[in-house]
Design an enzyme around this catalytic site. Structure first.
Site, PDB file in Angstrom:
ATOM      1  N   HIS A  59     -21.980  21.136  -6.451  1.00 40.43           N
ATOM      2  CA  HIS A  59     -21.948  21.504  -5.236  1.00 40.43           C
ATOM      3  C   HIS A  59     -23.546  22.193  -5.943  1.00 40.43           C
ATOM      4  O   HIS A  59     -24.513  21.756  -4.663  1.00 40.43           O
ATOM      5  CB  HIS A  59     -21.244  22.883  -4.844  1.00 40.43           C
ATOM      6  CG  HIS A  59     -21.472  23.459  -3.464  1.00 40.43           C
ATOM      7  ND1 HIS A  59     -21.683  22.124  -2.615  1.00 40.43           N
ATOM      8  CD2 HIS A  59     -21.807  24.468  -3.052  1.00 40.43           C
ATOM      9  CE1 HIS A  59     -21.677  22.613  -1.438  1.00 40.43           C
ATOM     10  NE2 HIS A  59     -22.178  23.928  -1.586  1.00 40.43           N
ATOM     11  N   HIS A 116     -29.594  19.946   0.976  1.00 42.07           N
ATOM     12  CA  HIS A 116     -27.947  19.737   1.464  1.00 42.07           C
ATOM     13  C   HIS A 116     -27.891  19.449   3.158  1.00 42.07           C
ATOM     14  O   HIS A 116     -28.555  19.246   3.614  1.00 42.07           O
ATOM     15  CB  HIS A 116     -27.530  21.792   1.115  1.00 42.07           C
ATOM     16  CG  HIS A 116     -26.760  22.120   1.358  1.00 42.07           C
ATOM     17  ND1 HIS A 116     -25.555  20.988   2.198  1.00 42.07           N
ATOM     18  CD2 HIS A 116     -25.809  23.179   1.490  1.00 42.07           C
ATOM     19  CE1 HIS A 116     -24.214  22.402   1.975  1.00 42.07           C
ATOM     20  NE2 HIS A 116     -24.652  23.038   1.801  1.00 42.07           N
ATOM     21  N   CYS A 139     -19.560  23.825   4.184  1.00 41.63           N
ATOM     22  CA  CYS A 139     -20.163  22.568   3.558  1.00 41.63           C
ATOM     23  C   CYS A 139     -19.102  21.845   2.912  1.00 41.63           C
ATOM     24  O   CYS A 139     -19.982  20.770   2.168  1.00 41.63           O
ATOM     25  CB  CYS A 139     -21.326  23.045   2.494  1.00 41.63           C
ATOM     26  SG  CYS A 139     -22.323  24.460   2.779  1.00 41.63           S
TER      27      CYS A 139
END
Length: 397
Positions: free
Chosen positions: A293, A327, A161
């Site tokens: 995040h 995401h 990520c």
């Protein structure tokens, strides 16, 4: 040497097929998370996703000629990169020049075609699968290098990520060390059965739109996106350039705790934010806003909150834009860096969605409404599997 400046932006996500469309959705609080239309998976009818509102066939229309091995990941990247190059006004000659670097990132890569490659491999015909060469996470980078004839340093990051945040960081270091005059940096990922099944096995997919930093959060929604940024040295800037922001600092650290979780003390997130401040030459109080995040998983939101409380005497305003896009994995760092740049350029912040109650342990509440406010520095966080944690700091130009 001069400062590192942002001179071009390109973006496609679940909330828009351009930078302007994304900003409009963010300011209006319009999420792109919902039922998937184009995804071929049994979970398409069961879970919400941040799917780009374009079919693969529509994205293919941007390609001249035949590209039998091209993937949805490649096409999403192409769409975003075209916008970034046009926005920065880069010529074909500049793209071919050795002084132009291209650093991209992806975690899905060609895995979106795993089923087709498997079927080809088990077919009775002896022909090789056209998708074998596009299976690597670096395939989209090589496709774009060839498509635009990029002449300088080319590289690919796959650090889960944090991938495209690290691509941005690496591009900046190339400029700092005189190895490039400009760098196109970012990342891309598409929705794929492979990753959906993997995240489902971890039991961190939510069956409703995600709720970052909420005590009742149930997990993340997967999304897809492509985002690219053009970085240039200040000494090469002309009056014709649009300068969106300055890349002030960056930090990367590894939590080294667990394959898919960060430690309770949030050492990786804390150290990468601290490192970004150090490279920027800033004190914690100089950060006016954080694009967190904020995955809406139980572990991430709590540990990111712990890290912010460790670092800041007073935690700055923060929000998670994953409540809009889902995401987007390897693209997330670039997508959210662009949102952070838009924060600075337009002096505005975008709210987290679906939040109701703070996490009891930390008590932090994200921004819950669109606001216009003075911003000097914005931090963008990206924390990856394996504990690879990165923070970027952008400053108003």
């Amino acid at each position: 040497m001069g400062r590192i400046l942002v001179t071009g932006l390109g973006l496609i996500s679940a909330i828009g097929d351009s930078v302007a469309a994304n900003r409009q959705a963010l300011a209006a609080g319009n999420s792109g998370i919902g039922a998937a239309t184009y995804l071929e998976s049994k979970y398409a009818a069961l879970l919400p996703f941040g799917e780009i509102k374009k079919s693969t066939e529509t994205l293919l229309e941007a390609l001249p000629g035949s590209y039998p091995e091209v993937t949805r990941t490649d096409l999403i990247a192409l769409h975003a990169m075209k916008e970034a190059i046009a926005d920065a006004g880069l010529s074909a000659a500049q793209l071919r020049d050795r002084s132009t670097a291209f650093i991209s990132a992806s975690t899905v890569g060609g895995m979106c075609l795993t089923d087709k490659m498997y079927a080809d491999a088990n077919a009775t015909e002896a022909n090789n699968s056209p998708f074998l060469g596009s299976y690597s996470n670096s395939a989209s980078t090589l496709f774009l290098q060839s498509f635009f004839t990029i002449g300088g340093i080319v590289n690919t990051f796959n650090t889960a990520c944090s991938s495209s945040a690290n691509a941005i960081m690496y591009g900046a270091r190339l400029l700092q060390n005189g190895l490039a005059e400009r760098a196109i940096v970012g990342g891309t990922d598409s929705l794929a059965k492979f990753t959906i099944n993997g995240f489902n096995a971890l039991m961190i997919l939510s069956n409703e739109p995600c709720r970052p930093f909420d005590s009742a959060r149930k997990g993340l929604n997967l999304g897809e996106a492509g985002g690219f940024i053009v970085l240039e040295k200040e000494e090469h800037i002309t009056p014709s350039h649009t300068v969106y922001a300055e890349l002030k600092g960056f930090g990367n650290n590894n939590d080294a705790y667990h394959p898919s979780s960060t430690s309770e003390n949030a050492d990786g997130p804390f150290l990468c934010m601290q490192g970004a401040l150090q490279t920027a030459g800033l004190e914690p109080g100089a950060i006016d806003f954080i694009n967190a995040h904020g995955t809406a998983t139980e572990n991430n939101d709590e540990t990111e909150s712990v890290a912010m409380l460790r670092l800041f005497d007073q935690v700055p305003a923060f929000a998670s834009t994953k409540s809009y896009t889902g995401h987007t994995l390897g693209a997330a760092g670039a997508v959210e860096a662009i949102y952070s740049i838009l924060n600075l350029y337009h002096q505005e912040v975008y709210p987290s969605l679906n939040f109701e109650t703070p996490v009891e342990k930390t008590g932090l509440t994200p921004v819950l409404s669109y606001q216009q406010r003075p911003l000097r520095h914005v931090m963008s966080n990206s924390f990856g599997f394996g504990g690879n944690c990165s923070s970027l700091i952008f400053g108003r130009y």
